[in-house]
Design a protein around this motif. Structure first.
Motif, mmCIF file in Angstrom:
data_model
loop_
_atom_site.group_PDB
_atom_site.id
_atom_site.type_symbol
_atom_site.label_atom_id
_atom_site.label_comp_id
_atom_site.label_asym_id
_atom_site.label_seq_id
_atom_site.Cartn_x
_atom_site.Cartn_y
_atom_site.Cartn_z
ATOM 1 N N VAL A 1 15.362 1.464 -0.601
ATOM 2 C CA VAL A 1 14.476 1.244 0.544
ATOM 3 C C VAL A 1 14.179 2.578 1.212
ATOM 4 O O VAL A 1 13.028 2.875 1.566
ATOM 5 N N ARG A 2 15.203 3.400 1.377
ATOM 6 C CA ARG A 2 15.003 4.743 1.951
ATOM 7 C C ARG A 2 14.096 5.595 1.062
ATOM 8 O O ARG A 2 13.276 6.385 1.546
ATOM 9 N N GLU A 3 14.263 5.432 -0.261
ATOM 10 C CA GLU A 3 13.438 6.199 -1.186
ATOM 11 C C GLU A 3 11.963 5.817 -1.055
ATOM 12 O O GLU A 3 11.082 6.685 -1.014
ATOM 13 N N ILE A 4 11.686 4.516 -0.982
ATOM 14 C CA ILE A 4 10.291 4.073 -0.832
ATOM 15 C C ILE A 4 9.712 4.595 0.474
ATOM 16 O O ILE A 4 8.571 5.076 0.528
ATOM 17 N N ARG A 5 10.497 4.511 1.550
ATOM 18 C CA ARG A 5 10.012 5.007 2.846
ATOM 19 C C ARG A 5 9.714 6.505 2.784
ATOM 20 O O ARG A 5 8.687 6.970 3.314
ATOM 21 N N ASP A 6 10.585 7.278 2.143
ATOM 22 C CA ASP A 6 10.358 8.716 2.044
ATOM 23 C C ASP A 6 9.079 9.016 1.269
ATOM 24 O O ASP A 6 8.313 9.915 1.645
ATOM 25 N N ARG A 7 8.850 8.265 0.200
ATOM 26 C CA ARG A 7 7.627 8.480 -0.572
ATOM 27 C C ARG A 7 6.392 8.127 0.246
ATOM 28 O O ARG A 7 5.339 8.764 0.122
ATOM 29 N N ARG A 8 6.497 7.105 1.101
ATOM 30 C CA ARG A 8 5.389 6.795 2.003
ATOM 31 C C ARG A 8 5.144 7.941 2.968
ATOM 32 O O ARG A 8 3.998 8.343 3.210
ATOM 33 N N LEU A 9 6.226 8.508 3.538
ATOM 34 C CA LEU A 9 6.087 9.609 4.481
ATOM 35 C C LEU A 9 5.438 10.829 3.826
ATOM 36 O O LEU A 9 4.748 11.609 4.494
ATOM 37 N N ARG A 10 5.663 10.977 2.525
ATOM 38 C CA ARG A 10 5.060 12.104 1.802
ATOM 39 C C ARG A 10 3.661 11.796 1.284
ATOM 40 O O ARG A 10 3.053 12.625 0.605
ATOM 41 N N GLY A 11 3.136 10.610 1.604
ATOM 42 C CA GLY A 11 1.758 10.273 1.254
ATOM 43 C C GLY A 11 1.552 9.793 -0.160
ATOM 44 O O GLY A 11 0.415 9.745 -0.635
ATOM 45 N N PHE B 1 1.633 6.867 -1.538
ATOM 46 C CA PHE B 1 0.955 5.580 -1.777
ATOM 47 C C PHE B 1 -0.466 5.531 -1.241
ATOM 48 O O PHE B 1 -1.225 4.615 -1.581
ATOM 49 N N GLY B 2 -0.850 6.491 -0.407
ATOM 50 C CA GLY B 2 -2.184 6.453 0.172
ATOM 51 C C GLY B 2 -2.287 5.417 1.279
ATOM 52 O O GLY B 2 -1.281 4.911 1.799
ATOM 53 N N ALA B 3 -3.514 5.081 1.652
ATOM 54 C CA ALA B 3 -3.744 4.107 2.724
ATOM 55 C C ALA B 3 -3.369 2.709 2.247
ATOM 56 O O ALA B 3 -3.702 2.312 1.125
ATOM 57 N N TRP B 4 -2.688 1.964 3.102
ATOM 58 C CA TRP B 4 -2.280 0.612 2.709
ATOM 59 C C TRP B 4 -3.476 -0.311 2.570
ATOM 60 O O TRP B 4 -4.408 -0.283 3.370
ATOM 61 N N GLN B 5 -3.429 -1.128 1.508
ATOM 62 C CA GLN B 5 -4.464 -2.118 1.219
ATOM 63 C C GLN B 5 -3.989 -3.542 1.517
ATOM 64 O O GLN B 5 -4.754 -4.382 1.963
ATOM 65 N N LEU C 1 0.551 -15.268 7.980
ATOM 66 C CA LEU C 1 -0.396 -14.188 7.728
ATOM 67 C C LEU C 1 -0.283 -13.206 8.876
ATOM 68 O O LEU C 1 -0.196 -13.612 10.042
ATOM 69 N N LEU C 2 -0.299 -11.917 8.546
ATOM 70 C CA LEU C 2 -0.151 -10.872 9.554
ATOM 71 C C LEU C 2 -1.274 -9.863 9.406
ATOM 72 O O LEU C 2 -1.855 -9.710 8.325
ATOM 73 N N ARG C 3 -1.576 -9.162 10.505
ATOM 74 C CA ARG C 3 -2.597 -8.127 10.462
ATOM 75 C C ARG C 3 -2.131 -6.963 11.315
ATOM 76 O O ARG C 3 -1.621 -7.150 12.419
ATOM 77 N N THR C 4 -2.281 -5.750 10.782
ATOM 78 C CA THR C 4 -1.908 -4.555 11.527
ATOM 79 C C THR C 4 -3.049 -4.133 12.439
ATOM 80 O O THR C 4 -4.174 -4.630 12.341
ATOM 81 N N GLY C 5 -2.762 -3.181 13.319
ATOM 82 C CA GLY C 5 -3.796 -2.658 14.190
ATOM 83 C C GLY C 5 -4.924 -2.001 13.428
ATOM 84 O O GLY C 5 -6.049 -1.898 13.934
ATOM 85 N N ASP C 6 -4.654 -1.536 12.202
ATOM 86 C CA ASP C 6 -5.689 -0.927 11.358
ATOM 87 C C ASP C 6 -6.413 -1.951 10.496
ATOM 88 O O ASP C 6 -7.249 -1.567 9.662
ATOM 89 N N GLY C 7 -6.073 -3.227 10.659
ATOM 90 C CA GLY C 7 -6.756 -4.275 9.915
ATOM 91 C C GLY C 7 -6.171 -4.582 8.559
ATOM 92 O O GLY C 7 -6.755 -5.368 7.798
ATOM 93 N N VAL C 8 -5.019 -3.998 8.216
ATOM 94 C CA VAL C 8 -4.390 -4.291 6.929
ATOM 95 C C VAL C 8 -3.737 -5.668 7.006
ATOM 96 O O VAL C 8 -3.032 -5.993 7.962
ATOM 97 N N LEU C 9 -3.981 -6.491 5.981
ATOM 98 C CA LEU C 9 -3.457 -7.843 5.953
ATOM 99 C C LEU C 9 -2.092 -7.894 5.272
ATOM 100 O O LEU C 9 -1.802 -7.127 4.353
ATOM 101 N N GLY C 10 -1.267 -8.831 5.735
ATOM 102 C CA GLY C 10 0.015 -9.089 5.110
ATOM 103 C C GLY C 10 0.243 -10.582 5.016
ATOM 104 O O GLY C 10 -0.350 -11.365 5.765
ATOM 105 N N ASP D 1 1.043 -2.360 -1.265
ATOM 106 C CA ASP D 1 -0.028 -1.885 -2.140
ATOM 107 C C ASP D 1 -0.898 -0.881 -1.403
ATOM 108 O O ASP D 1 -1.550 -1.207 -0.392
ATOM 109 N N GLY D 2 -0.904 0.360 -1.894
ATOM 110 C CA GLY D 2 -1.701 1.420 -1.293
ATOM 111 C C GLY D 2 -2.853 1.830 -2.177
ATOM 112 O O GLY D 2 -2.970 1.404 -3.334
ATOM 113 N N SER D 3 -3.707 2.707 -1.664
ATOM 114 C CA SER D 3 -4.882 3.159 -2.401
ATOM 115 C C SER D 3 -4.520 4.053 -3.583
ATOM 116 O O SER D 3 -5.327 4.221 -4.505
ATOM 117 N N MET D 4 -3.316 4.613 -3.594
ATOM 118 C CA MET D 4 -2.890 5.497 -4.666
ATOM 119 C C MET D 4 -1.700 4.950 -5.453
ATOM 120 O O MET D 4 -1.418 5.430 -6.560
#
Length: 383
Positions: free
Chosen positions: A131-141, A143-147, A240-249, A269-272
């Motif tokens: 879980v920490r590894e996935i978070r670190d990879r997100r912090l380093r960009g 995955f790109g923008a979340w879809q 169903l959830l929605r972030t402030g940026d409009g990303v659905l969950g 799921d991110g853009s990259m």
């Protein structure tokens, strides 16, 4: 006083035993246990090899040598017991939910902050190394923008119509059961790993077992025959959830899915790229890319600093929930000593969870999209 944390565990059920093992693994001392009666307290103290004999919580809080109190009782007792401990000058680790209302959770968190005491909440799935590894990879960009964000948390412990627990009764467990108990874990984990805040939800709750055996003080038991009562808390939930940026969950929660023991699963799921984690298989994570996918193994010799910090066994030697709990307690104790460990869930996270629960309940009642109220800025800042 020695540097060792001297802990009292309040509550002698399954989760109290988990806390006791984690305290010792983290280098602390369990000096007392407070159960429902003095007799049970003494009996459990013998079983757990705990030296002190406290007849009740006030007696434990009067012991100046006690550093920290672990609250592991039914949900409705959390606020009263945690507040008493904080007012007695003790640090508190309180099982979730921190409170069965957001207002009480805020009050408790404010009290801890004003007293300069730690209030921690065991959202321990944050402590899986991958879980920490996935978070670190997100912090380093990576995955790109979340879809999209989606997943589930499935259990089967309430599948039998004769299964019963204090959690079923709103007076003991609070107005939400399945979502507050396990859906809250999923939301905390996904928000923390993905770096998002869900701002609105639409939810539907379902009770699949209409009646269950009347009354029990146990965390879980079965009781065929005898009187039955109507169930007033949910067995399942879809959200169903929605972030402030409009990303659905989307999230599916169940305590009646046969064969699923504790399957917390998410996909981001991110853009990259994409990432998947399954709590029942915590030694691997699935990483997706446009040209394929690969399985990442937990390995203390590779990956992010946090993944390596929490990987205390060699690769291929499985770590799991107990290791997460011990790491959480160790970080909480480090924070008491003045450190600032990354990702330690505190009272502000408990407030956040309570607000999510209230939004889910409100949405299920109104059948509409419902805003998730924000906590006061001072509480958010303490997270």
């Amino acid at each position: 006083m020695s540097d060792s944390m001297r802990a009292v565990v309040v509550g002698a059920g399954m989760i109290g035993a988990v806390h006791t093992r984690a305290i010792r693994a983290a280098g602390g001392s369990v000096v007392g246990v407070v159960a429902s009666t003095p007799e049970r307290s003494a009996r459990v103290a013998d079983e757990w090899a705990v030296p002190a004999r406290y007849p009740d919580l006030p007696a434990a809080l009067a012991d100046d040598s006690v550093t920290v109190v672990h609250v592991c009782t039914p949900n409705a007792l959390h606020v009263r017991q945690a507040e008493a401990a904080l007012r007695a000058g003790k640090h508190v680790i309180c099982e979730k939910p921190l409170a069965t209302s957001a207002a009480d959770a805020e009050r408790l968190t404010r009290l801890a902050r004003e007293a300069g005491l730690l209030l921690a909440v065991p959202f321990v799935y944050r402590y899986h190394p991958l879980v920490r590894e996935i978070r670190d990879r997100r912090l380093r960009g990576e995955f790109g923008a979340w879809q999209l964000m989606h997943g589930s948390y499935l259990q089967d412990w309430m599948l039998s119509a004769d299964a019963v627990s204090w959690r079923v009764d709103p007076l003991d467990g609070g107005p939400s059961r399945a979502f507050a108990d396990i859906g809250s874990h999923w939301c905390d984990l996904v928000e923390w790993v993905a770096g998002v805040r869900f701002t609105e939800v639409t939810a539907r709750l379902g009770t699949t077992v209409a009646t269950r055996p009347a009354g029990t003080s146990a965390s879980f038991s079965t009781a065929a025959g005898g009187p039955r009562v109507q169930v007033r808390t949910e067995d399942v939930a879809t959200v169903l959830l929605r972030t402030g940026d409009g990303v659905l969950g989307s999230l599916t929660v169940s305590q009646v899915s046969a064969g699923r023991k504790n399957r917390l699963w998410f996909e981001l799921d991110g853009s990259m790229g994409s990432a998947v984690f399954d709590q029942e298989n915590p030694e691997t994570a699935w990483l997706g890319a446009p040209d394929g996918a690969r399985i990442l193994m937990r390995d203390p010799g590779h990956g992010s600093a946090e993944q390596r910090r929490l990987s205390h066994l060699p690769a291929g030697h499985a770590q799991g929930y107990g290791d997460c709990f011990a790491a959480f307690v160790a970080d909480a104790y480090a924070a008491i000593r003045g450190a600032t460990p990354e990702g330690l869930p505190t009272g502000a996270d408990g407030v956040r969870s309570a607000r999510l629960v209230e939004a889910v309940l409100a949405s299920a009642a109104s059948l509409t999209w419902t805003d998730i109220a924000s906590a006061p800025a001072a509480l958010e800042a303490s997270a």
